[in-house]
Design a protein around this motif. Structure first.
Motif, PDB file in Angstrom:
ATOM      1  N   ALA A 110       0.214  10.455  11.548  1.00  0.00           N
ATOM      2  CA  ALA A 110      -0.132  10.176  10.149  1.00  0.00           C
ATOM      3  C   ALA A 110       0.829   9.176   9.521  1.00  0.00           C
ATOM      4  CB  ALA A 110      -0.126  11.470   9.351  1.00  0.00           C
ATOM      5  N   SER A 111       2.067   9.121   9.981  1.00  0.00           N
ATOM      6  CA  SER A 111       3.047   8.219   9.375  1.00  0.00           C
ATOM      7  C   SER A 111       3.337   7.010  10.257  1.00  0.00           C
ATOM      8  CB  SER A 111       4.339   8.987   9.091  1.00  0.00           C
ATOM      9  OG  SER A 111       4.864   9.527  10.286  1.00  0.00           O
ATOM     10  N   ARG A 112       2.417   6.654  11.139  1.00  0.00           N
ATOM     11  CA  ARG A 112       2.647   5.551  12.076  1.00  0.00           C
ATOM     12  C   ARG A 112       2.774   4.209  11.365  1.00  0.00           C
ATOM     13  NH1 ARG A 112      -2.527   7.183  12.295  1.00  0.00           N
ATOM     14  NH2 ARG A 112      -4.194   5.655  12.113  1.00  0.00           N
ATOM     15  N   TYR A 113       2.191   4.061  10.187  1.00  0.00           N
ATOM     16  CA  TYR A 113       2.304   2.802   9.442  1.00  0.00           C
ATOM     17  C   TYR A 113       3.361   2.877   8.348  1.00  0.00           C
ATOM     18  CZ  TYR A 113      -2.118   1.891  11.754  1.00  0.00           C
ATOM     19  OH  TYR A 113      -3.094   1.724  12.692  1.00  0.00           O
ATOM     20  N   GLY A 114       4.123   3.958   8.341  1.00  0.00           N
ATOM     21  CA  GLY A 114       5.175   4.110   7.345  1.00  0.00           C
ATOM     22  C   GLY A 114       4.728   5.011   6.213  1.00  0.00           C
ATOM     23  N   PRO A 116       5.344   5.463   2.135  1.00  0.00           N
ATOM     24  CA  PRO A 116       5.951   4.850   0.955  1.00  0.00           C
ATOM     25  C   PRO A 116       6.842   5.841   0.210  1.00  0.00           C
ATOM     26  CG  PRO A 116       3.588   5.165   0.639  1.00  0.00           C
ATOM     27  CD  PRO A 116       3.903   5.584   2.032  1.00  0.00           C
ATOM     28  N   ALA A 117       7.942   5.341  -0.291  1.00  0.00           N
ATOM     29  CA  ALA A 117       8.858   6.186  -1.061  1.00  0.00           C
ATOM     30  C   ALA A 117       8.260   6.458  -2.437  1.00  0.00           C
ATOM     31  CB  ALA A 117      10.208   5.480  -1.209  1.00  0.00           C
ATOM     32  N   GLY A 118       8.457   7.660  -2.937  1.00  0.00           N
ATOM     33  CA  GLY A 118       7.975   8.021  -4.275  1.00  0.00           C
ATOM     34  C   GLY A 118       6.466   8.102  -4.374  1.00  0.00           C
ATOM     35  N   LEU A 119       5.809   8.522  -3.300  1.00  0.00           N
ATOM     36  CA  LEU A 119       4.349   8.538  -3.272  1.00  0.00           C
ATOM     37  C   LEU A 119       3.772   9.515  -4.295  1.00  0.00           C
ATOM     38  CD1 LEU A 119       1.756   7.560  -1.920  1.00  0.00           C
ATOM     39  CD2 LEU A 119       1.996   9.421  -0.299  1.00  0.00           C
ATOM     40  N   ARG A 120       4.347  10.704  -4.383  1.00  0.00           N
ATOM     41  CA  ARG A 120       3.821  11.700  -5.331  1.00  0.00           C
ATOM     42  C   ARG A 120       3.951  11.231  -6.772  1.00  0.00           C
ATOM     43  NH1 ARG A 120       3.237  17.224  -3.194  1.00  0.00           N
ATOM     44  NH2 ARG A 120       3.735  17.126  -0.990  1.00  0.00           N
ATOM     45  N   ALA A 121       5.095  10.658  -7.117  1.00  0.00           N
ATOM     46  CA  ALA A 121       5.292  10.174  -8.487  1.00  0.00           C
ATOM     47  C   ALA A 121       4.322   9.042  -8.799  1.00  0.00           C
ATOM     48  CB  ALA A 121       6.735   9.711  -8.677  1.00  0.00           C
ATOM     49  N   ARG A 122       4.107   8.132  -7.834  1.00  0.00           N
ATOM     50  CA  ARG A 122       3.176   7.021  -8.052  1.00  0.00           C
ATOM     51  C   ARG A 122       1.753   7.531  -8.246  1.00  0.00           C
ATOM     52  NH1 ARG A 122       2.281   3.627  -3.234  1.00  0.00           N
ATOM     53  NH2 ARG A 122       0.131   4.314  -3.285  1.00  0.00           N
ATOM     54  N   LEU A 123       1.337   8.497  -7.411  1.00  0.00           N
ATOM     55  CA  LEU A 123      -0.011   9.045  -7.544  1.00  0.00           C
ATOM     56  C   LEU A 123      -0.189   9.768  -8.871  1.00  0.00           C
ATOM     57  CD1 LEU A 123      -0.747  10.367  -3.959  1.00  0.00           C
ATOM     58  CD2 LEU A 123      -1.733   8.394  -5.093  1.00  0.00           C
ATOM     59  N   ALA A 124       0.836  10.498  -9.315  1.00  0.00           N
ATOM     60  CA  ALA A 124       0.747  11.187 -10.605  1.00  0.00           C
ATOM     61  C   ALA A 124       0.612  10.179 -11.745  1.00  0.00           C
ATOM     62  CB  ALA A 124       1.968  12.069 -10.816  1.00  0.00           C
ATOM     63  N   ALA A 125       1.350   9.080 -11.667  1.00  0.00           N
ATOM     64  CA  ALA A 125       1.259   8.053 -12.716  1.00  0.00           C
ATOM     65  C   ALA A 125      -0.123   7.389 -12.705  1.00  0.00           C
ATOM     66  CB  ALA A 125       2.351   7.008 -12.521  1.00  0.00           C
ATOM     67  N   GLU A 126      -0.648   7.086 -11.516  1.00  0.00           N
ATOM     68  CA  GLU A 126      -1.973   6.477 -11.431  1.00  0.00           C
ATOM     69  C   GLU A 126      -3.052   7.430 -11.926  1.00  0.00           C
ATOM     70  OE1 GLU A 126      -2.435   5.279  -7.392  1.00  0.00           O
ATOM     71  OE2 GLU A 126      -1.046   3.599  -7.582  1.00  0.00           O
ATOM     72  N   ASP A 127      -2.903   8.723 -11.630  1.00  0.00           N
ATOM     73  CA  ASP A 127      -3.864   9.721 -12.098  1.00  0.00           C
ATOM     74  C   ASP A 127      -3.853   9.807 -13.615  1.00  0.00           C
ATOM     75  OD1 ASP A 127      -5.690  12.015 -11.809  1.00  0.00           O
ATOM     76  OD2 ASP A 127      -3.967  13.139 -12.567  1.00  0.00           O
ATOM     77  N   ALA A 128      -2.654   9.832 -14.206  1.00  0.00           N
ATOM     78  CA  ALA A 128      -2.557   9.898 -15.668  1.00  0.00           C
ATOM     79  C   ALA A 128      -3.165   8.658 -16.310  1.00  0.00           C
ATOM     80  CB  ALA A 128      -1.096  10.057 -16.079  1.00  0.00           C
ATOM     81  N   GLU A 129      -2.951   7.478 -15.697  1.00  0.00           N
ATOM     82  CA  GLU A 129      -3.519   6.243 -16.231  1.00  0.00           C
ATOM     83  C   GLU A 129      -5.046   6.261 -16.132  1.00  0.00           C
ATOM     84  OE1 GLU A 129      -3.690   1.534 -15.045  1.00  0.00           O
ATOM     85  OE2 GLU A 129      -2.034   2.751 -14.312  1.00  0.00           O
ATOM     86  N   TYR A 130      -5.574   6.760 -15.007  1.00  0.00           N
ATOM     87  CA  TYR A 130      -7.028   6.829 -14.826  1.00  0.00           C
ATOM     88  C   TYR A 130      -7.659   7.749 -15.862  1.00  0.00           C
ATOM     89  CZ  TYR A 130     -11.534   7.968 -12.755  1.00  0.00           C
ATOM     90  OH  TYR A 130     -12.865   8.177 -12.557  1.00  0.00           O
TER      91      TYR A 130
END
Length: 178
Positions: A110-114, A116-130
């Protein structure tokens, strides 16, 4: 006749004023989705209060560890570790030591392509914006959570999926009646 029309307009203006006033009474800000069942309630959460172990005075204050931000508090209850110790096991075995061996292949694939750091925080911010964009042109008289409304087009109907699998002749688990 003119007085009746003016009275009708006055009532209409009064109703509109009351509606605008009530709409302004709603809460400001975004609610945390992890607290959804409790976000509609007002007041404290009685299950959030957790007892602590009694405080202990060390033999020497030089023995105290240096404070580490984000580390576990020494007086917090650890029921799982206490139960393992009471049964003669090693409580240190419960601490996280990375990925368990059986899950290593799954995590590496699952992590073969790396990752990203701070994935949960980024997703939470994108969800709030949506959800903020979704609620931009909606009017609500009674305050409620917009999560289900925002994502209703992306939700799956489990009963329809179950019927589709059954029609295709695939084995499906039993489901409760509707």
């Amino acid at each position: 006749m003119i007085e009746e029309g003016a009275m009708r307009w006055a009532r209409l203006v009064l109703v509109a004023l009351v509606a605008v006033t009530l709409a302004g009474c709603g809460a400001r800000g975004e609610r945390d989705l992890r607290q959804f069942p409790y976000s509609l309630q007002q007041g404290p959460e009685e299950f959030a209060v957790v007892p602590f172990k009694p405080l202990e005075t060390p033999q020497s204050f030089a023995e105290l560890p240096t404070p580490t931000p984000g580390a576990r508090n020494r007086v917090e209850l650890t029921p799982n570790a206490d139960a393992v110790a009471a049964l003669g096991g090693d409580p240190a075995a419960l601490s996280e030591r990375g990925v368990p061996a059986p899950d290593g292949a799954l995590v590496s694939h699952a992590s073969r392509y790396g990752v990203p750091a701070g994935l949960r925080a980024r997703l939470a911010a994108e969800d709030a914006e949506y959800r903020q964009r979704f609620g931009l042109f909606t009017f609500q008289l009674i305050r409620n959570d917009r999560y289900r409304q925002a994502y209703r087009r992306q939700a799956l109907d489990p009963n329809a999926a179950l019927e589709a699998y059954r029609r295709a002749g695939l084995r499906t688990p039993s489901a409760p009646p509707q």
